[in-house]
Design an enzyme around this catalytic site. Sequence first.
Site, PDB file in Angstrom:
ATOM      1  N   ASP A 180      -5.773   2.653   8.761  1.00 18.18           N
ATOM      2  CA  ASP A 180      -7.170   2.217   8.902  1.00 18.18           C
ATOM      3  C   ASP A 180      -7.310   0.743   9.231  1.00 18.18           C
ATOM      4  O   ASP A 180      -8.373   0.309   9.678  1.00 18.18           O
ATOM      5  CB  ASP A 180      -7.896   2.361   7.552  1.00 18.18           C
ATOM      6  CG  ASP A 180      -8.212   3.788   7.228  1.00 18.18           C
ATOM      7  OD1 ASP A 180      -7.675   4.658   7.925  1.00 18.18           O
ATOM      8  OD2 ASP A 180      -8.974   4.017   6.282  1.00 18.18           O
ATOM      9  N   GLY A 220       0.814  -1.208   0.000  1.00 15.46           N
ATOM     10  CA  GLY A 220       0.000   0.000   0.000  1.00 15.46           C
ATOM     11  C   GLY A 220       0.848   1.258   0.000  1.00 15.46           C
ATOM     12  O   GLY A 220       1.712   1.431   0.865  1.00 15.46           O
ATOM     13  N   GLU A 230     -18.668  17.247   3.530  1.00 17.33           N
ATOM     14  CA  GLU A 230     -17.947  17.838   2.407  1.00 17.33           C
ATOM     15  C   GLU A 230     -18.761  17.724   1.126  1.00 17.33           C
ATOM     16  O   GLU A 230     -18.913  18.681   0.372  1.00 17.33           O
ATOM     17  CB  GLU A 230     -16.610  17.102   2.197  1.00 17.33           C
ATOM     18  CG  GLU A 230     -15.547  17.429   3.215  1.00 17.33           C
ATOM     19  CD  GLU A 230     -14.445  16.370   3.276  1.00 17.33           C
ATOM     20  OE1 GLU A 230     -13.556  16.508   4.121  1.00 17.33           O
ATOM     21  OE2 GLU A 230     -14.478  15.410   2.478  1.00 17.33           O
ATOM     22  N   GLY A 243      -0.265   4.368   0.380  1.00  9.59           N
ATOM     23  CA  GLY A 243      -1.033   5.477   0.954  1.00  9.59           C
ATOM     24  C   GLY A 243      -0.165   6.250   1.944  1.00  9.59           C
ATOM     25  O   GLY A 243       1.061   6.182   1.907  1.00  9.59           O
ATOM     26  N   VAL A 273      -2.316  -7.667  -4.231  1.00 10.06           N
ATOM     27  CA  VAL A 273      -1.937  -8.690  -3.259  1.00 10.06           C
ATOM     28  C   VAL A 273      -3.049  -9.731  -3.174  1.00 10.06           C
ATOM     29  O   VAL A 273      -4.200  -9.392  -2.925  1.00 10.06           O
ATOM     30  CB  VAL A 273      -1.699  -8.061  -1.875  1.00 10.06           C
ATOM     31  CG1 VAL A 273      -1.361  -9.130  -0.853  1.00 10.06           C
ATOM     32  CG2 VAL A 273      -0.590  -7.029  -1.954  1.00 10.06           C
TER      33      VAL A 273
END
Lengths: 451, 451
Positions: free
Chosen positions: A309, A11, A170, A13, A79
């Site tokens: 997360d 990842g 938002e 991120g 993955v």
Amino acid sequence: MNSNLQIVILGGGFAGLQAARSLRRANVDLTIIDRRNFHLFQPLLYQVATGELSPANISAPLRALLRKQKNARVLLGEVQVVDLNNKVVCLTDREIAYDYLIVALGSVHHYFGHDDWEKIAPGLKTIENATEIRRQLLGAFEAAERSPNPDEIRDLLTFVIVGGGPTGCELAGAIAEIARHTLKNDFRTINPADARIVLIEPSEYPLDVYAQPLPGKAAQQLQRLGVEVISRTRVTGIHQTHVELLTEGKEQAWRINTRTVLWAAGVKASPIAASLLRQTELTSARGGRIPVQNDTSLQSHPNVFVLGDLASFNHDEKGDLPGLAPVATQMGAHAAKCIIADLNERPRTAFHYRDRGSMAVIGRYSAVGVIGGWKFYGFVAWFLWLAVHLMYITMFRNRMLVLVQWGWTFLTHDRSARLILDGPTPRIPQLAETTGWDNDPAMPHVESTER
Amino acid sequence: MNSNLQIVILGGGFAGLQAARSLRRANVDLTIIDRRNFHLFQPLLYQVATGELSPANISAPLRALLRKQKNARVLLGEVQVVDLNNKVVCLTDREIAYDYLIVALGSVHHYFGHDDWEKIAPGLKTIENATEIRRQLLGAFEAAERSPNPDEIRDLLTFVIVGGGPTGCELAGAIAEIARHTLKNDFRTINPADARIVLIEPSEYPLDVYAQPLPGKAAQQLQRLGVEVISRTRVTGIHQTHVELLTEGKEQAWRINTRTVLWAAGVKASPIAASLLRQTELTSARGGRIPVQNDTSLQSHPNVFVLGDLASFNHDEKGDLPGLAPVATQMGAHAAKCIIADLNERPRTAFHYRDRGSMAVIGRYSAVGVIGGWKFYGFVAWFLWLAVHLMYITMFRNRMLVLVQWGWTFLTHDRSARLILDGPTPRIPQLAETTGWDNDPAMPHVESTER
């Protein structure tokens, strides 16, 4: 030296990228694996969905970010399996052995067991989600302009956002601005300002992770922008033509007719979590997260770190850390520190999240936030939000472009990234004849492949 | 006043948009119909395909462009049929009657009867084409980085561009720059500079619409950028793993192994042309174009104008006008003038194309062009190209953003819009075992659904 420690990061991120960067001077070989060739600045994704920014404005190629870091290589791949005992990661077309593994694959949408809702109500996690939402939003106005039927026009101009967290607020605020300002003089038959923007919130106020008075202020600011906040209400059904709602304390479900439903109500751990939990015999935490040690590694496998997360880190006994970029970034840096400590045969330290604050934007001049214990709302919060987000956008070039686009949008209310792409020309769905809701408690679920 | 003349414009490209704008003061009702909600600045589309610009940088919402023009409305829709005798345009969901019709739907790719090539070798007409080409280009480098097989790496790093017209040269030059500069330090296993970029040109030189010495200079400039120009050669087959070529004067076909083929070899009239030709009993001109009168209207239907790429206008007996933005724009203005003349009961005038020149860019510091009869090449031509294109980009905001991005790319060789989106993660296609070409004249066509 091929005898270097092999560190695999799943990842790219905030957590994965930070871990890689923090290991830039370590004598290790890093492999960063991501499905995508870019790092995404997710906090601004809603602006792509609402046509203010282009996907490239909030994305930076991973290879470019890690170009100068000679101990790092990037591999594009999905993955399939992580084999903790054999220390191997399996991609579709190859296997990669690791000494240390950093799992930072984030979360996916959670439809609370109603996976069929996903087709109708997209969430906002990826660039593709954002362009799909953009297509649906703008497509609804286009379809309304073409429609001869006032009821249909009303339904097409009703936008329902499920969930009053930061993403929901938002989106609701930005859609209100599009309807009231951006599209003001663009249509000849409809008046975009007639659009009804509805935010469904299960608790009393949106943004209720914040302490009062912020949630109350948020609700006020939303209403001022023209968003209808429906509190203490849950969604019990999502259909092509309407949503079903149940308000706290009421027995009878009710409905809102709409053609555009956006999902901002929940996320759960990436699917990889289930397999890791099985192999470690750990019990899943809330949302499928993986419980980690105080150094963010797995109890049974100290060479495996789970970040962002995906991790359930028990912070001051207050429950999991929120799914925010600063949490992920700090965890990434910490995992790197632990690996370096191991290399130097020093003891690892425990992870402590330094909460510098958090903010949620609602619209022009409207935001709420807590920074250093201080609560902000309204113009000041909005201005701080702007400054912080501009500061954090990863690459300099993007920062300049974002600044130019924000300045333009601010001055003119215009949004240039209003392209309807990828997908059929929006069409008005073929509706089955439905009788009124009250007369028809069985309520036909209108199936349609178009949307 | 609903008694206004109804003018329907099909297509919001250069011709359609200009026709609408030129009619802004006329006492008519305009309806502009397009499949897309934006006007596309096609001359810069190759920069989206090669990751320098974002789609939104070269697109402007049609509604925003025509916002202030109160006699114009925009409808999103796909034209199914035009019924010339009943003066009606049929969309998927409605019919629209017209007094005047302006048909400006442009052209589509032409694979010379090999429509199956389209799946493998995308052309460059739409934003989706551009993002698909971007995905294939960047995906090939990614797949090469992952591949353990030197032959496969070589094939993945071979890029074949079919057709040495302006689009082919632009793509070839930009890919060379990506390989030699942008991706220079991005990979660990492969060296992107090893990429082989091949331009297949049926005549002696690329850009042979220009007079010498420009085509010769173009070939030199391409070679200096590292593009291999293969002259007097036609493509006879396009497959997942290779292209088949036939060089003039040779009997034996030969092949280049490649996984990325881009089509820049030909266009033909939009499919609507066939139906219009049938209704008017006109004979199709080259590329399926519709022969028009000297005022750009149809002989049998003076209330129907056919513009841009779709029209065969016999210019000074020199054959059709080229498919360029200035041609389309001038035709759009002329059709509007004819309608205004009709309204004022004055005679229509004949259309004359004022050729101010044309240019083709090849790469950094490299372009060729003719302006006002003067021939330019090299740095001067490149600088003029830059100035002219910046001037013509439709909206002010985009112009500023494009300028910023160009400046950045120029200074750093970086391209930020390098996102691989929409589609499966690039994978190395499963190859059938193929024996060498010379031994196997039957040459198995390797079918694969992946690409």
